[in-house]
Design a protein around this motif. Structure first.
Motif, PDB file in Angstrom:
ATOM      1  N   HIS A  57     -43.598  -0.640  22.349  1.00  0.00           N
ATOM      2  CA  HIS A  57     -43.514  -1.262  21.024  1.00  0.00           C
ATOM      3  C   HIS A  57     -44.885  -1.264  20.331  1.00  0.00           C
ATOM      4  O   HIS A  57     -45.019  -0.902  19.169  1.00  0.00           O
ATOM      5  N   HIS A 112     -45.501  -6.317  12.460  1.00  0.00           N
ATOM      6  CA  HIS A 112     -45.906  -6.256  13.873  1.00  0.00           C
ATOM      7  C   HIS A 112     -47.235  -6.974  14.110  1.00  0.00           C
ATOM      8  O   HIS A 112     -47.422  -7.600  15.155  1.00  0.00           O
ATOM      9  N   TRP A 160     -35.621  -8.184  10.705  1.00  0.00           N
ATOM     10  CA  TRP A 160     -36.434  -9.313  11.162  1.00  0.00           C
ATOM     11  C   TRP A 160     -35.805 -10.618  10.710  1.00  0.00           C
ATOM     12  O   TRP A 160     -35.105 -10.651   9.698  1.00  0.00           O
ATOM     13  N   ASP A 194     -38.732  -9.851  15.739  1.00  0.00           N
ATOM     14  CA  ASP A 194     -38.277  -8.478  15.535  1.00  0.00           C
ATOM     15  C   ASP A 194     -36.905  -8.332  16.185  1.00  0.00           C
ATOM     16  O   ASP A 194     -36.782  -8.476  17.404  1.00  0.00           O
ATOM     17  N   HIS A 198     -35.317  -1.781  19.551  1.00  0.00           N
ATOM     18  CA  HIS A 198     -36.470  -1.384  20.369  1.00  0.00           C
ATOM     19  C   HIS A 198     -37.241  -2.599  20.893  1.00  0.00           C
ATOM     20  O   HIS A 198     -38.024  -2.479  21.830  1.00  0.00           O
TER      21      HIS A 198
HETATM   22 MN   MN3 Z   1     -40.664  -3.412  16.103  1.00  0.00          MN
END
Ligand code: MN3
Length: 238
Positions: A57, A112, A160, A194, A198
């Protein structure tokens, strides 16, 4: 698994120390924006978030957004000089040919950067002031967590879920698709999770709700409390 990931983080930290511009990770950026080093080891959030997920990630997904962002900004000097929150708040003024790329990559970089910063192996506790604001705006910590989980579960596809904070300290919950963020409306994020697959698929497969529940174990309330103070002072950036 532990020592290789720690070595990876140490190598990144040493690369930063040797880099000419503070905060840069070697190879992560060739342009105005760079990836700050992760403040903890990839395995620091286990068992709630596994080291392999963290490594991919951070090193692939987030780094890829930064590369894409720097690429999009090539030849766009004015946009390249804007801090990320300002660039996102002014997306509509950006050159049309790079607007979508900026939305995805600058949004991904901001989301992120926030995400890594609000997690740690030491959850701690919310400040008295933040606890009072949570009780005032959601009824209780448990009700806030329930609303946050609902927001994350209802976000169809990738995106998100956020707790937002206004300059007056009032809190809210929202979710966004893809890499959109409340920064795009000039808002501020207190913290967010998140819910792209993934972020959790290796450990949780399709059980997004279990991931959302487990995530409270790694949210760093001391850092979130600092963000709350900064939001009220008008100094909270990403
Ligand atoms: Mn992400």
């Amino acid at each position: 698994m532990k020592s290789p990931t720690r070595r990876t983080v140490l190598a990144a930290a040493l690369a930063v120390a040797a880099a000419p511009i503070a905060g840069r990770v070697a190879g992560a950026a060739d342009g105005p924006h760079a990836q700050a080093p992760l403040g903890y080891a990839f395995d620091a959030l286990e068992p709630h978030i596994d080291a392999r997920t963290m490594e991919i990630h951070f090193s692939k997904h987030h780094a890829g957004y930064i590369r894409g962002l720097n690429r999009a900004l090539e030849g766009h000097g004015q946009a390249a000089e804007l801090p990320i929150p300002e660039l996102l708040a002014r997306l509509g003024e950006m050159p049309e040919e790079i607007r979508t790329a900026l939305r995805n990559t600058a949004g991904g970089h901001a989301n992120h950067t926030m995400f890594w910063s609000v997690m740690s192996g030491q959850p701690g506790a919310a400040s008295a002031e933040l606890s009072a604001a949570i009780d005032r705006d959601f009824g209780s910590m448990d009700e806030m967590k329930a609303a946050f989980k609902t927001g994350g579960l209802r976000r169809f596809g990738s995106g998100w879920v956020f707790v937002t904070v206004d300059a007056d300290g009032s809190l809210g919950i929202t979710s966004a698709p893809n890499q959109d963020t409340p920064l795009m409306e000039g808002g501020r994020v207190l913290f967010g999770n998140d819910v792209w697959e993934h972020a959790y698929y290796l450990n949780y497969q399709n059980r997004r709700g279990d991931y959302l529940d487990a995530w409270w174990n790694v949210l760093d309330w001391a850092e979130v409390s600092r963000r709350y103070e900064a939001a009220k002072a008008g100094t909270l950036g990403i």
